[in-house]
Design a protein around this motif. Sequence first.
Motif, PDB file in Angstrom:
ATOM      1  N   ASN A 461       0.825  -1.206   0.000  1.00  0.00           N
ATOM      2  CA  ASN A 461       0.000   0.000   0.000  1.00  0.00           C
ATOM      3  C   ASN A 461       0.860   1.257   0.000  1.00  0.00           C
ATOM      4  N   ARG A 462       1.928   1.221   0.780  1.00  0.00           N
ATOM      5  CA  ARG A 462       2.836   2.381   0.834  1.00  0.00           C
ATOM      6  C   ARG A 462       3.469   2.622  -0.530  1.00  0.00           C
ATOM      7  N   ILE A 463       3.923   1.532  -1.150  1.00  0.00           N
ATOM      8  CA  ILE A 463       4.565   1.658  -2.466  1.00  0.00           C
ATOM      9  C   ILE A 463       3.572   2.199  -3.491  1.00  0.00           C
ATOM     10  N   SER A 464       2.354   1.623  -3.538  1.00  0.00           N
ATOM     11  CA  SER A 464       1.358   2.057  -4.518  1.00  0.00           C
ATOM     12  C   SER A 464       0.929   3.504  -4.275  1.00  0.00           C
ATOM     13  N   GLU A 465       0.846   3.900  -2.995  1.00  0.00           N
ATOM     14  CA  GLU A 465       0.471   5.286  -2.670  1.00  0.00           C
ATOM     15  C   GLU A 465       1.529   6.255  -3.170  1.00  0.00           C
ATOM     16  N   LYS A 466       2.828   5.897  -2.957  1.00  0.00           N
ATOM     17  CA  LYS A 466       3.906   6.764  -3.432  1.00  0.00           C
ATOM     18  C   LYS A 466       3.917   6.823  -4.962  1.00  0.00           C
ATOM     19  N   LEU A 467       3.613   5.676  -5.609  1.00  0.00           N
ATOM     20  CA  LEU A 467       3.544   5.660  -7.065  1.00  0.00           C
ATOM     21  C   LEU A 467       2.418   6.560  -7.563  1.00  0.00           C
ATOM     22  N   GLU A 471       5.662  10.097  -5.913  1.00  0.00           N
ATOM     23  CA  GLU A 471       6.700  10.315  -4.902  1.00  0.00           C
ATOM     24  C   GLU A 471       7.672   9.143  -4.818  1.00  0.00           C
ATOM     25  N   PHE A 472       7.479   8.139  -5.653  1.00  0.00           N
ATOM     26  CA  PHE A 472       8.335   6.940  -5.607  1.00  0.00           C
ATOM     27  C   PHE A 472       9.656   7.234  -6.315  1.00  0.00           C
TER      28      PHE A 472
END
Length: 556
Positions: A461-467, A471-472
């Motif tokens: 979820n953190r990765i997808s949110e940053k994407l 922000e990734f």
Amino acid sequence: MSNTPEKFKRYYKFISFMLKYWNSDLFRQTSSIAINEGLPEDDEEHKFEQTPEELVEDLKQMGPTYIKLGQLLSTRPDLLPDEYLKALANLQDNVSPVPFEEVKEIIEKELGTKISKAFNLFDEKPIASASIGQVHRAELLSGKPVAVKVQRPGIQKKFIEDMDTLQEMTNLAVNHLEKAKTYALDEVFAELRRILINELDYKKEAQNLISLKRNLKDYEHLIIPAPVMDYSSTRVLTMEFVSGKKITSLSPLRQLENDFSELVEELVEAYLQQIINDGFAHADPHPGNIKFTQDNKIALIDLGMVARFTPQLQENLIELLLALSNSNGQRTAHILLKMSQTSEDSQKREFAKTVSDVIMESENSLAKDLQTGKILIQLNRLALTTHIKLPVEINILGKILLNLDQIVAMLDPEFNLRDAIKRNVTEIMRKKMLNELKPENFFSMLIESKNLVEHMPERMNRISEKLANDEFKIKIDAIDEKRVTDGFQKVANRITLGLIIASMIIGASMLMQVPSDFTIFGYPGLAIMFFLLAAAGGIFLSYVIVFRDENLNNKN
């Protein structure tokens, strides 16, 4: 705390000693050899200003702490000329004994009883006298022969005072001298202080004897005397008496009459077992601590100094020893760099190139050449000069192997230590892997996998949110797009495989609760099959990561 005049006296003694030897040719040779610079050819026959006997007497005048330092130096043929090593070796034997009345007083105070009530016999004359304590032969009331080691009176206070003086001088040197910083003298001294303080506690040595005796119980030609705990304390250590001579006194005739190759093989295997399997090793196997018995067995009689290796470090040491035994300089440098701490000043390429050269030059060396341990110590010095910080355990391992080299060279000069390391490390590693397949380790892996699956959604979820928020970010040092793309594909494939394996394990654990007529080893058959498939997948994934990736790295 000592008073000011006593402190000034200690400072005066230390500074006088350093002024005498700091600018001497002997110190110049020691420093040059330590960093592998060597001396000019015309210096080979140089007669140093200070004779070996003079150095020994100076250390004796300095006191027991410096006598101990001299003892440590006597086991370092990589640093000092032979005649100095022989003179310093006498420090292990020729220390004036403590009068028996003082010994008796210490024993009776520590054991809480009269000597006559504790022992049938007690020889007043010591059989050995060293800087920290002396050893007397005695006989228990049961008739069992024992050796009783008694600490010298006031030695602990003396050691701590000298250690405090050396600590202050070391800090001063590191703050003001570049060479002291380069050789990390403060860390070297911290390790020395820890070793010496531990040696002052005979209870710890008794526990070390118990642990080593248990770990090496399967080696029939190695003897570790068992301590008698009821007759031991912090300042008194009573242990089984082992009759024998120092291994350095082995006569040439006895060497000719006997083939010690099997004994040497067992000794090497036992030390490798201590280092890479037990994680607990006798760290000071110099010839003075080794007895050779009449029936051709080896006794380890002094366990004041031991080394401990963490599981992660053991794995690194397995790789390092295999690389050294295969004379693979590039691989050796890679492993050392993986274990080390580096900074912007670190000269990694120079370090790797020099390591490769050193390893290649020493290929096919025999025991009589005293190479294996010396190489490790030399590499440690090289790391310091290239601003790379290796774990202190590397230097300890080098010291162990250096002393082992000397013993092996005495028993079998033609013995190839590298071949022996290769043979034994492979076998010990196989046993270690089988040992790790125990059920308790398997369920530990199950718990880790469960934790991975539990936290995976949150992390994804953190990765997808940053994407989604743009922000990734990924920091890449190289610009090889194909390699980067391949790398991402590998990561994705392995994450997917890891999730599948974890799911199989969790599913299998759930199936464990479902009764079934089909069983394997008494457990539900389907669940065990899933466990086995997951284990096979995990082993395959580990193999690909460890070996395929390593090969890929080596190509670059």
